[in-house]
Design a protein around this motif. Sequence first.
Motif, PDB file in Angstrom:
ATOM      1  N   ARG A 234      -4.012  65.157  47.073  1.00 15.79           N
ATOM      2  CA  ARG A 234      -4.222  66.448  47.719  1.00 15.79           C
ATOM      3  C   ARG A 234      -3.944  66.352  49.221  1.00 15.79           C
ATOM      4  O   ARG A 234      -3.316  67.237  49.812  1.00 15.79           O
ATOM      5  CB  ARG A 234      -5.674  66.888  47.473  1.00 15.79           C
ATOM      6  CG  ARG A 234      -5.899  68.336  47.781  1.00 15.79           C
ATOM      7  CD  ARG A 234      -7.284  68.767  47.345  1.00 15.79           C
ATOM      8  NE  ARG A 234      -7.362  70.220  47.395  1.00 15.79           N
ATOM      9  CZ  ARG A 234      -8.500  70.895  47.341  1.00 15.79           C
ATOM     10  NH1 ARG A 234      -9.642  70.256  47.204  1.00 15.79           N
ATOM     11  NH2 ARG A 234      -8.488  72.198  47.411  1.00 15.79           N
ATOM     12  N   SER A 238      -1.038  68.249  51.112  1.00 14.73           N
ATOM     13  CA  SER A 238      -1.390  69.188  52.178  1.00 14.73           C
ATOM     14  C   SER A 238      -0.717  68.815  53.490  1.00 14.73           C
ATOM     15  O   SER A 238      -0.438  69.667  54.323  1.00 14.73           O
ATOM     16  CB  SER A 238      -2.899  69.214  52.391  1.00 14.73           C
ATOM     17  OG  SER A 238      -3.555  69.271  51.153  1.00 14.73           O
ATOM     18  N   GLU A 246      -5.947  80.595  51.802  1.00 14.14           N
ATOM     19  CA  GLU A 246      -6.919  80.035  50.870  1.00 14.14           C
ATOM     20  C   GLU A 246      -6.780  80.574  49.450  1.00 14.14           C
ATOM     21  O   GLU A 246      -7.224  79.938  48.501  1.00 14.14           O
ATOM     22  CB  GLU A 246      -8.333  80.242  51.410  1.00 14.14           C
ATOM     23  CG  GLU A 246      -8.580  79.298  52.580  1.00 14.14           C
ATOM     24  CD  GLU A 246      -9.930  79.479  53.229  1.00 14.14           C
ATOM     25  OE1 GLU A 246     -10.863  79.912  52.536  1.00 14.14           O
ATOM     26  OE2 GLU A 246     -10.027  79.193  54.437  1.00 14.14           O
ATOM     27  N   GLN A 249      -5.282  78.484  46.666  1.00 13.90           N
ATOM     28  CA  GLN A 249      -6.069  77.453  45.991  1.00 13.90           C
ATOM     29  C   GLN A 249      -6.857  77.969  44.799  1.00 13.90           C
ATOM     30  O   GLN A 249      -7.321  77.206  43.978  1.00 13.90           O
ATOM     31  CB  GLN A 249      -7.050  76.834  46.981  1.00 13.90           C
ATOM     32  CG  GLN A 249      -6.331  76.085  48.049  1.00 13.90           C
ATOM     33  CD  GLN A 249      -7.201  75.931  49.255  1.00 13.90           C
ATOM     34  OE1 GLN A 249      -8.410  75.954  49.152  1.00 13.90           O
ATOM     35  NE2 GLN A 249      -6.582  75.797  50.391  1.00 13.90           N
ATOM     36  N   TYR A 267      -4.692  71.895  50.590  1.00 14.23           N
ATOM     37  CA  TYR A 267      -5.499  72.534  51.628  1.00 14.23           C
ATOM     38  C   TYR A 267      -4.595  73.364  52.524  1.00 14.23           C
ATOM     39  O   TYR A 267      -3.383  73.141  52.574  1.00 14.23           O
ATOM     40  CB  TYR A 267      -6.167  71.475  52.521  1.00 14.23           C
ATOM     41  CG  TYR A 267      -7.175  70.600  51.819  1.00 14.23           C
ATOM     42  CD1 TYR A 267      -8.330  71.147  51.270  1.00 14.23           C
ATOM     43  CD2 TYR A 267      -6.976  69.224  51.744  1.00 14.23           C
ATOM     44  CE1 TYR A 267      -9.266  70.328  50.643  1.00 14.23           C
ATOM     45  CE2 TYR A 267      -7.912  68.406  51.120  1.00 14.23           C
ATOM     46  CZ  TYR A 267      -9.049  68.964  50.568  1.00 14.23           C
ATOM     47  OH  TYR A 267      -9.962  68.167  49.960  1.00 14.23           O
ATOM     48  N   GLN A 271      -7.693  73.298  57.159  1.00 10.32           N
ATOM     49  CA  GLN A 271      -8.592  72.522  56.276  1.00 10.32           C
ATOM     50  C   GLN A 271      -8.155  71.056  56.235  1.00 10.32           C
ATOM     51  O   GLN A 271      -8.976  70.145  56.252  1.00 10.32           O
ATOM     52  CB  GLN A 271      -8.546  73.082  54.850  1.00 10.32           C
ATOM     53  CG  GLN A 271      -9.279  74.390  54.669  1.00 10.32           C
ATOM     54  CD  GLN A 271      -9.018  74.964  53.280  1.00 10.32           C
ATOM     55  OE1 GLN A 271      -7.983  74.698  52.672  1.00 10.32           O
ATOM     56  NE2 GLN A 271      -9.960  75.761  52.791  1.00 10.32           N
ATOM     57  N   TYR A 272      -6.825  70.875  56.167  1.00 11.32           N
ATOM     58  CA  TYR A 272      -6.291  69.512  56.122  1.00 11.32           C
ATOM     59  C   TYR A 272      -6.727  68.726  57.356  1.00 11.32           C
ATOM     60  O   TYR A 272      -7.219  67.599  57.257  1.00 11.32           O
ATOM     61  CB  TYR A 272      -4.760  69.543  56.019  1.00 11.32           C
ATOM     62  CG  TYR A 272      -4.108  68.200  56.256  1.00 11.32           C
ATOM     63  CD1 TYR A 272      -4.148  67.209  55.278  1.00 11.32           C
ATOM     64  CD2 TYR A 272      -3.469  67.909  57.469  1.00 11.32           C
ATOM     65  CE1 TYR A 272      -3.569  65.965  55.497  1.00 11.32           C
ATOM     66  CE2 TYR A 272      -2.889  66.676  57.692  1.00 11.32           C
ATOM     67  CZ  TYR A 272      -2.939  65.706  56.709  1.00 11.32           C
ATOM     68  OH  TYR A 272      -2.370  64.475  56.929  1.00 11.32           O
ATOM     69  N   HIS A 275     -10.294  67.744  57.051  1.00  8.91           N
ATOM     70  CA  HIS A 275     -10.529  66.678  56.071  1.00  8.91           C
ATOM     71  C   HIS A 275     -10.061  65.320  56.589  1.00  8.91           C
ATOM     72  O   HIS A 275     -10.695  64.307  56.342  1.00  8.91           O
ATOM     73  CB  HIS A 275      -9.827  66.997  54.744  1.00  8.91           C
ATOM     74  CG  HIS A 275     -10.658  67.861  53.861  1.00  8.91           C
ATOM     75  ND1 HIS A 275     -10.669  69.226  53.958  1.00  8.91           N
ATOM     76  CD2 HIS A 275     -11.543  67.546  52.891  1.00  8.91           C
ATOM     77  CE1 HIS A 275     -11.511  69.727  53.068  1.00  8.91           C
ATOM     78  NE2 HIS A 275     -12.056  68.721  52.405  1.00  8.91           N
TER      79      HIS A 275
END
Length: 602
Positions: A234, A238, A246, A249, A267, A271-272, A275
């Motif tokens: 993931r 991403s 979003e 997803q 993502y 978001q990536y 993370h």
Amino acid sequence: MQKELFEVPVLYCNTDKATLRCAVAEDATGLELVVVDKNNSFYRTTFDVNSSLKKIKGDEKEWKAFYDSIIESCNSNDAKVVCNGNAEVTIGLAQFTVTKDASVKDGAYQMAQLLFDSINLRTDSKAATRFTEGLQKQEAELLRQVTAMEQEKRSLADMISFQEADEKANMEEYSTLQAQLSEITERWKVFCAENGKDPEAEDPDAPIEPDFSKPIGRRGTAQDCRKHDEELLRLAKSKFCPAENETVQTKALEGDNDNWLRVIRPYTKSQYDEHIKALPEGARAQCMKVIDKMDQWDYDVWVLQDLADKGSLFYTAYSVFCYWDFFRRFKIDEQIAMNFFTQVEAGYHACPYHNSMHGADVCHVAQYILQKGGLKEKAELTDEDCFATVVAGMIHDYDHPGLNNNFHVKIQSYLATLYNDRAILENHHLAEIFDLCKDPRFDIFHGFSDEQRRDVRETMIEMVTGTDMGLHAKIFGAWKRRIKQDHDLHKKKETQRQALVMAIKMADISNCGRPTFLYLRWGMKLIEEFFMQGDNERHRGDPVSPFMDRAAPSMSKSQIAFMNFVVVPMYESIAEYLPDMHFSVDHAEENKQYWNDNDDSV
Ligand SMILES: [Zn+2]
């Protein structure tokens, strides 16, 4: 440089037999003594602070005290000189042997010159500056050498730690195999007892190999898709193709256009970033660091192999597909692609060299040449060409048995007969892959039109058969002739493919253009595979092929010859067409130098 030494002034002293001069040597390595005797002979020697001067000083005395005693003795003319071939000089308690310099005819004149120079140095500020600059240059040079040595030390330490990790993994695998072996031996004994056979009658040294007289059965695994770290996939996805928003997803899959989301939902960009920032140190973070280097030369499949459950090919292939956005561009069903990568990875044998890591490595380097090397742009390649290159890279040694084409020809194996001794293994790798893709679960080409499929297939066949080193002279000769004419390879499909063949050929032997510690890791694996073939030949009672005899290693000779006749000329001519690839020539030269310095032949 020694601090105390610089406090020694230029000292002169006269004895009844000679004139003596004692001063810091011009190169600042120690004390220089100069003597002129009554016969006008000249003697001169530098006593190095790290060796001869240290010996003269002795262990007891401090440097400061030693120099002070020299200064004091000279100033009070407490010195003796005896000339008998050399000049034996005693200053206070210290004894020096100063060597005669017969090239100086007029010793007194030379001594006067030295006196003049040192006065000049004191009165002429430029001379003093020049002297200081000279020292500074020496200091800078020494510092440079220290930095270079530190770097070398670090890369050696890296290599050692890699080897240790390797060794540990090998030991673990070894004990697992040992356990399996003893279990099988037990079963074999039971079988023999039940069937009246003698278990001792078998030859325990016989190499284990497939029966080469028959077609080799399909390899691969029972599972369509291997176990994988979903979060790692993931993150990789991403990084290269983040979700636009979003809803991507959560929405249900609707049709072909959503194929790229079949398994892993990426993502969004922000978001990536979060993370990645929150990713704890550990295997996954290490793997992401490798994947981050997709368009760098030091992308390291060894790390992926160690930390991602032997999945260097699987994760590299998946990440490369994301990097090139192939899933979306060719509407590829992500699940089918992952199944395909799984089967390709499993189809490689556990050979020392021709294993799935080599497939992953060549896949990465081939796409590096396309993108960073500038081939895609210069040869105006299509997306289909790039797809063919990436897939050709990963499959180009699929089902390689660790025994080369010559071996197959020599033993007249089934494959040698099937392919009439022409590019035997290369034909086999391709045929097996295209056969695999007849199964819809693994058909990586399923999103293509018939025409695209034909085009990609032809490009792949051209490229993979081109990796047969038996064809090197022919292929390389044609390439050199072609780029001598002009660099307009983009104008014809045929010449575009010619460039692609050179790209995969370079990727296939790109180990030689890697930093030395990586080059050596691959090199050692290759030689081990060669030795295994040699063992096999010996066991059959055949002559052992050149460079494959464990009892007579000659890696340095074979590598230097390979570099001189194949690698360097090929890299140079590719760099002529793609100047951005020129750095690889320098690495190859360095690696060649390694063997010049470390000859292993017996
Ligand atoms: Zn290869």
